[in-house]
Design an enzyme around this catalytic site. Structure first.
Site, PDB file in Angstrom:
ATOM      1  N   TYR A  25     -15.870 -37.139 -18.652  1.00  0.00           N
ATOM      2  CA  TYR A  25     -15.915 -38.589 -18.419  1.00  0.00           C
ATOM      3  C   TYR A  25     -17.312 -39.130 -18.707  1.00  0.00           C
ATOM      4  O   TYR A  25     -17.474 -40.153 -19.383  1.00  0.00           O
ATOM      5  CB  TYR A  25     -15.500 -38.874 -16.972  1.00  0.00           C
ATOM      6  CG  TYR A  25     -15.379 -40.343 -16.625  1.00  0.00           C
ATOM      7  CD1 TYR A  25     -14.231 -41.063 -16.972  1.00  0.00           C
ATOM      8  CD2 TYR A  25     -16.393 -41.012 -15.936  1.00  0.00           C
ATOM      9  CE1 TYR A  25     -14.110 -42.410 -16.653  1.00  0.00           C
ATOM     10  CE2 TYR A  25     -16.276 -42.354 -15.615  1.00  0.00           C
ATOM     11  CZ  TYR A  25     -15.132 -43.054 -15.967  1.00  0.00           C
ATOM     12  OH  TYR A  25     -15.015 -44.394 -15.652  1.00  0.00           O
ATOM     13  N   SER A  53     -19.365 -47.322 -17.790  1.00  0.00           N
ATOM     14  CA  SER A  53     -19.433 -46.947 -16.371  1.00  0.00           C
ATOM     15  C   SER A  53     -20.902 -46.696 -16.038  1.00  0.00           C
ATOM     16  O   SER A  53     -21.723 -46.516 -16.947  1.00  0.00           O
ATOM     17  CB  SER A  53     -18.621 -45.661 -16.168  1.00  0.00           C
ATOM     18  OG  SER A  53     -18.920 -45.050 -14.939  1.00  0.00           O
TER      19      SER A  53
HETATM   20  P1  NAD Z   1      -6.799 -48.097 -13.677  1.00  0.00           P
HETATM   21  O1  NAD Z   1      -6.310 -46.713 -13.766  1.00  0.00           O
HETATM   22  O2  NAD Z   1      -6.496 -48.907 -12.469  1.00  0.00           O
HETATM   23  O3  NAD Z   1      -6.336 -48.932 -14.956  1.00  0.00           O
HETATM   24  C1  NAD Z   1      -6.485 -48.406 -16.242  1.00  0.00           C
HETATM   25  C2  NAD Z   1      -5.318 -48.867 -17.092  1.00  0.00           C
HETATM   26  O4  NAD Z   1      -5.495 -48.293 -18.386  1.00  0.00           O
HETATM   27  C3  NAD Z   1      -3.962 -48.391 -16.547  1.00  0.00           C
HETATM   28  O5  NAD Z   1      -3.047 -49.455 -16.475  1.00  0.00           O
HETATM   29  C4  NAD Z   1      -3.528 -47.337 -17.564  1.00  0.00           C
HETATM   30  O6  NAD Z   1      -2.138 -47.237 -17.737  1.00  0.00           O
HETATM   31  C5  NAD Z   1      -4.227 -47.833 -18.832  1.00  0.00           C
HETATM   32  N1  NAD Z   1      -4.387 -46.754 -19.809  1.00  0.00           N
HETATM   33  C6  NAD Z   1      -4.789 -45.482 -19.581  1.00  0.00           C
HETATM   34  N2  NAD Z   1      -4.755 -44.777 -20.718  1.00  0.00           N
HETATM   35  C7  NAD Z   1      -4.341 -45.622 -21.697  1.00  0.00           C
HETATM   36  C8  NAD Z   1      -4.095 -45.484 -23.080  1.00  0.00           C
HETATM   37  N3  NAD Z   1      -4.268 -44.310 -23.692  1.00  0.00           N
HETATM   38  N4  NAD Z   1      -3.671 -46.567 -23.768  1.00  0.00           N
HETATM   39  C9  NAD Z   1      -3.474 -47.757 -23.148  1.00  0.00           C
HETATM   40  N5  NAD Z   1      -3.683 -47.946 -21.836  1.00  0.00           N
HETATM   41  C10 NAD Z   1      -4.098 -46.898 -21.126  1.00  0.00           C
HETATM   42  O7  NAD Z   1      -8.363 -47.990 -13.901  1.00  0.00           O
HETATM   43  P2  NAD Z   1      -9.560 -49.024 -13.715  1.00  0.00           P
HETATM   44  O8  NAD Z   1     -10.367 -48.532 -12.606  1.00  0.00           O
HETATM   45  O9  NAD Z   1      -9.080 -50.425 -13.742  1.00  0.00           O
HETATM   46  O10 NAD Z   1     -10.370 -48.662 -15.042  1.00  0.00           O
HETATM   47  C11 NAD Z   1     -10.533 -49.570 -16.126  1.00  0.00           C
HETATM   48  C12 NAD Z   1     -11.771 -49.142 -16.901  1.00  0.00           C
HETATM   49  O11 NAD Z   1     -12.927 -49.233 -16.057  1.00  0.00           O
HETATM   50  C13 NAD Z   1     -11.735 -47.687 -17.397  1.00  0.00           C
HETATM   51  O12 NAD Z   1     -12.275 -47.617 -18.701  1.00  0.00           O
HETATM   52  C14 NAD Z   1     -12.620 -46.962 -16.414  1.00  0.00           C
HETATM   53  O13 NAD Z   1     -13.192 -45.798 -16.958  1.00  0.00           O
HETATM   54  C15 NAD Z   1     -13.658 -48.039 -16.112  1.00  0.00           C
HETATM   55  N6  NAD Z   1     -14.370 -47.835 -14.857  1.00  0.00           N
HETATM   56  C16 NAD Z   1     -13.713 -47.834 -13.662  1.00  0.00           C
HETATM   57  C17 NAD Z   1     -14.419 -47.633 -12.490  1.00  0.00           C
HETATM   58  C18 NAD Z   1     -13.750 -47.598 -11.143  1.00  0.00           C
HETATM   59  O14 NAD Z   1     -14.401 -47.213 -10.163  1.00  0.00           O
HETATM   60  N7  NAD Z   1     -12.491 -47.990 -11.006  1.00  0.00           N
HETATM   61  C19 NAD Z   1     -15.807 -47.438 -12.537  1.00  0.00           C
HETATM   62  C20 NAD Z   1     -16.443 -47.454 -13.768  1.00  0.00           C
HETATM   63  C21 NAD Z   1     -15.720 -47.649 -14.927  1.00  0.00           C
END
Ligand code: NAD
Length: 256
Positions: A155, A142
C-alpha cells in the site's frame, strides 16, 4: 454561485466512503457526476442515496482494467457531453504483514488498482482535457504516500507511486492549463479503515482504532467530508494556479 456549476466530474470508487462523500459535495456545488465502482448494485444504492437523478450517471468498471477505463471515460462524455474533473479515488488496502511475509500476487493486485488504475484514468482522460485546455485531476494518495509505515509495504509503495504519477502528469499538462494534484488523508472513518483494523487484530478493531488515534495529533479519525472538502477545492477554479502539489488532510500527522 455553485463552485462546480455545469462541470462534469468522474469519481472512481464513487459508491462508498470518500468517493461517495465527494460525489454528494460535487452535486451540491452544481456538478454533473459519473460514479465508477465495481458493482452496479452498489452504484444503484449510491445513486439512490445521492438523489439529483438527472445529474448523476454511473458505470460499473474495474479501474485496473484498460478496456473498462476507456469505456467509462467515453460513456461519461457521451452521456454528459464533456469532461472537466477526474477524481482517481478507487483504491484497496493491503494485508498487514512485513515485507518478507507479503506475496508477490498480493503486491501486484494492490499496485494494479492503486497505481495502474490512476495511470489508466489519466491516460484516457487527459486527451480530452488537453484538447479543451482546461480541467483538474485529483489523485487519491494517503499519508502513506509521503511517509513509511510498517506492515503495509504494498500500500505504501502504491501511494508513493501516485505522487510520481501526479508530479509527472502535472508538468506535462501545465502548459495546457490542465492541473493534477494529489490528496493525502490520514485514517478516515470508512469501510477501508474498518477492514484494516479488523485485519490487524481480528475481533479488536476498536483497540486498533485507539492505537491509530494516538499517532494523530487531533486524536481522532477524519470523516469522508473532510477529504471531500479538499477535493472540491482542487476541482474548482479557486485552485486555478495550483498543480503538481501534495495536500495532506491528516489531523496534524504531517507536523511531526
Ligand atoms: P472504501 O473502501 O470505503 O471505498 C473505496 C471504493 O473503491 C469502494 O466502493 C470499492 O468498491 C471501490 N473500488 C475498489 N477497487 C476498485 C476497482 N478496482 N475499480 C473500481 N472501484 C474500486 O475506501 P475509502 O476509505 O473511501 O478509500 C478511498 C480512497 O482513499 C482510496 O484510494 C484509499 O486508499 C484512500 N485513503 C483512504 C484512507 C482511509 O483512512 N479511509 C486514508 C488514506 C487514503
Amino acid at each position: 454561485m455553485p463552485r462546480l456549476e455545469d462541470k462534469v466530474a468522474i469519481i472512481t470508487g464513487g459508491a462508498a466512503g470518500i468517493g461517495l462523500a465527494t460525489a454528494a459535495l460535487f452535486l451540491r456545488e452544481g456538478a454533473k457526476v459519473c460514479l465508477v465502482d465495481l458493482h452496479q448494485s452498489d452504484l444503484d444504492s449510491a445513486e439512490q442515496e445521492l438523489g439529483h437523478a438527472e445529474r448523476v450517471y454511473s458505470v460499473a468498471a474495474d479501474v485496473s482494467n484498460e478496456t473498462d477505463v476507456q469505456k467509462f471515460i467515453q460513456a461519461t462524455i457521451a452521456h454528459f457531453g464533456r469532461l472537466d474533473v477526474l477524481v482517481n479515488n478507487a483504491g484497496i488496502e493491503c494485508k498487514p504483514a512485513m515485507v518478507h511475509e507479503q506475496t508477490a500476487e498480493h503486491f501486484d493486485r494492490v499496485i494494479a488498482v492503486n497505481v495502474r488504475g490512476v495511470f489508466l484514468g489519466m491516460k484516457y482522460a487527459l486527451p480530452h482535457l488537453l484538447k479543451a485546455k482546461s480541467g483538474s485531476i485529483i489523485n487519491m494518495s494517503s499519508v502513506a504516500g509521503l511517509d513509511g509505515f510498517g506492515n503495509m509495504s504494498p500500500y505504501v509503495a502504491s501511494k508513493h507511486a501516485v505522487v510520481g504519477l501526479t508530479k509527472s502528469a502535472a508538468l506535462e499538462a501545465a502548459p495546457f492549463g490542465v492541473r493534477v494534484n494529489s490528496v493525502h488523508p490520514s485514517p478516515i472513518h470508512t469501510r477501508m479503515m474498518r477492514a484494516i483494523e479488523e485485519a490487524m487484530n481480528p475481533g479488536h478493531a476498536k483497540e486498533v482504532q485507539s492505537q491509530f488515534e494516538q499517532i494523530i495529533p487531533m486524536q481522532h479519525y477524519g470523516e469522508p467530508i473532510d477529504v471531500a472538502n479538499l477535493v472540491l477545492f482542487l476541482a474548482s477554479e479557486e485552485s486555478a494556479f495550483i498543480t503538481g502539489c501534495q495536500y495532506r488532510v491528516d489531523g496534524g500527522m504531517g507536523a511531526s
